[in-house]
Write an enzyme that holds these catalytic residues in place. Structure first.
Site, PDB file in Angstrom:
ATOM      1  N   GLY A  49      15.702  36.333 -29.090  1.00 20.78           N
ATOM      2  CA  GLY A  49      14.249  36.443 -29.120  1.00 20.78           C
ATOM      3  C   GLY A  49      13.804  37.075 -30.422  1.00 20.78           C
ATOM      4  O   GLY A  49      14.445  36.914 -31.461  1.00 20.78           O
ATOM      5  N   CYS A  50      12.739  37.822 -30.379  1.00 23.13           N
ATOM      6  CA  CYS A  50      12.185  38.461 -31.575  1.00 23.13           C
ATOM      7  C   CYS A  50      13.225  39.374 -32.226  1.00 23.13           C
ATOM      8  O   CYS A  50      13.717  40.308 -31.600  1.00 23.13           O
ATOM      9  CB  CYS A  50      10.953  39.276 -31.185  1.00 23.13           C
ATOM     10  SG  CYS A  50      10.333  40.332 -32.504  1.00 23.13           S
ATOM     11  N   PHE A  51      13.552  39.108 -33.489  1.00 22.52           N
ATOM     12  CA  PHE A  51      14.590  39.912 -34.139  1.00 22.52           C
ATOM     13  C   PHE A  51      14.182  41.359 -34.323  1.00 22.52           C
ATOM     14  O   PHE A  51      15.018  42.256 -34.269  1.00 22.52           O
ATOM     15  CB  PHE A  51      15.080  39.315 -35.446  1.00 22.52           C
ATOM     16  CG  PHE A  51      14.040  38.801 -36.416  1.00 22.52           C
ATOM     17  CD1 PHE A  51      12.935  39.541 -36.788  1.00 22.52           C
ATOM     18  CD2 PHE A  51      14.207  37.546 -36.975  1.00 22.52           C
ATOM     19  CE1 PHE A  51      12.014  39.053 -37.693  1.00 22.52           C
ATOM     20  CE2 PHE A  51      13.291  37.049 -37.892  1.00 22.52           C
ATOM     21  CZ  PHE A  51      12.189  37.803 -38.253  1.00 22.52           C
ATOM     22  N   TRP A  52      12.887  41.620 -34.496  1.00 25.25           N
ATOM     23  CA  TRP A  52      12.443  43.015 -34.639  1.00 25.25           C
ATOM     24  C   TRP A  52      12.693  43.795 -33.349  1.00 25.25           C
ATOM     25  O   TRP A  52      12.963  44.992 -33.379  1.00 25.25           O
ATOM     26  CB  TRP A  52      10.950  43.088 -34.968  1.00 25.25           C
ATOM     27  CG  TRP A  52      10.559  42.393 -36.233  1.00 25.25           C
ATOM     28  CD1 TRP A  52       9.707  41.328 -36.337  1.00 25.25           C
ATOM     29  CD2 TRP A  52      10.984  42.678 -37.562  1.00 25.25           C
ATOM     30  NE1 TRP A  52       9.585  40.941 -37.649  1.00 25.25           N
ATOM     31  CE2 TRP A  52      10.353  41.766 -38.423  1.00 25.25           C
ATOM     32  CE3 TRP A  52      11.847  43.618 -38.121  1.00 25.25           C
ATOM     33  CZ2 TRP A  52      10.545  41.749 -39.798  1.00 25.25           C
ATOM     34  CZ3 TRP A  52      12.035  43.607 -39.494  1.00 25.25           C
ATOM     35  CH2 TRP A  52      11.388  42.697 -40.308  1.00 25.25           C
ATOM     36  N   CYS A  53      12.590  43.100 -32.222  1.00 22.56           N
ATOM     37  CA  CYS A  53      12.817  43.763 -30.929  1.00 22.56           C
ATOM     38  C   CYS A  53      14.291  44.078 -30.699  1.00 22.56           C
ATOM     39  O   CYS A  53      14.622  45.042 -30.010  1.00 22.56           O
ATOM     40  CB  CYS A  53      12.299  42.882 -29.794  1.00 22.56           C
ATOM     41  SG  CYS A  53      10.519  42.582 -29.889  1.00 22.56           S
TER      42      CYS A  53
END
Length: 155
Positions: free
Chosen positions: A14-18
């Protein structure tokens, strides 16, 4: 001086920042880099990847010291921070760029990842099939942002 004993692990979740904070605060992780993996074009922009047409997945590449943290432990962290049953998305983020995948770097990582995935499927933790794929890391990894972990930082 480059640390030659480091290994790499690459996960799409999913979102890499997460995904990044869970690994940034793991003892033995020296550096995390977020970017795109598995697509057909070099150096895509966020806008192009967001179209869902390039084949890329938002990913995190982790450089770790296997004497301090095992690949199995990194997989455990990964499994606990994704929904491996969701197809082409993670939580509120939908699209092929948010799919889950493990990009293994060698045959040993492939073996460990497959064993880990089988154990998760057999655990009864989920009532739907595990859809996370194991893919060779020969796929191009395009860097977006790197975080180097300060020496001695662990939580």
């Amino acid at each position: 001086m480059q640390n030659t004993h480091l290994e790499k692990a690459t996960f799409a979740g999913g979102c890499f920042w997460c995904m990044q904070p869970f690994f940034d605060h793991t003892k033995g992780v020296e550096k995390t880099t977020v970017g795109y993996t598995g697509g057909q074009m070099a150096n895509p922009t966020y806008e192009v990847v967001s179209s869902g047409t390039t084949g890329h997945a938002e990913s995190i590449q982790i450089e770790f010291d296997p004497k301090e943290v095992s690949y199995e432990k990194l997989l455990d962290i990964y499994w606990h921070n994704i929904d491996p049953t969701q197809i082409n998305g993670q939580f509120a983020d939908e699209g092929t760029q948010y799919r889950t995948a493990i990009f293994y770097h060698n045959d040993e990582q492939k073996r460990i990842a497959e064993k880990s995935k089988q154990a998760l499927a057999a655990s009864g933790r989920f009532d739907k099939p595990i859809t996370t794929r194991n893919i060779t890391s020969k796929a191009l990894f395009n860097t977006i942002c790197t975080t180097t972990i300060p020496a001695g930082l662990s939580i």
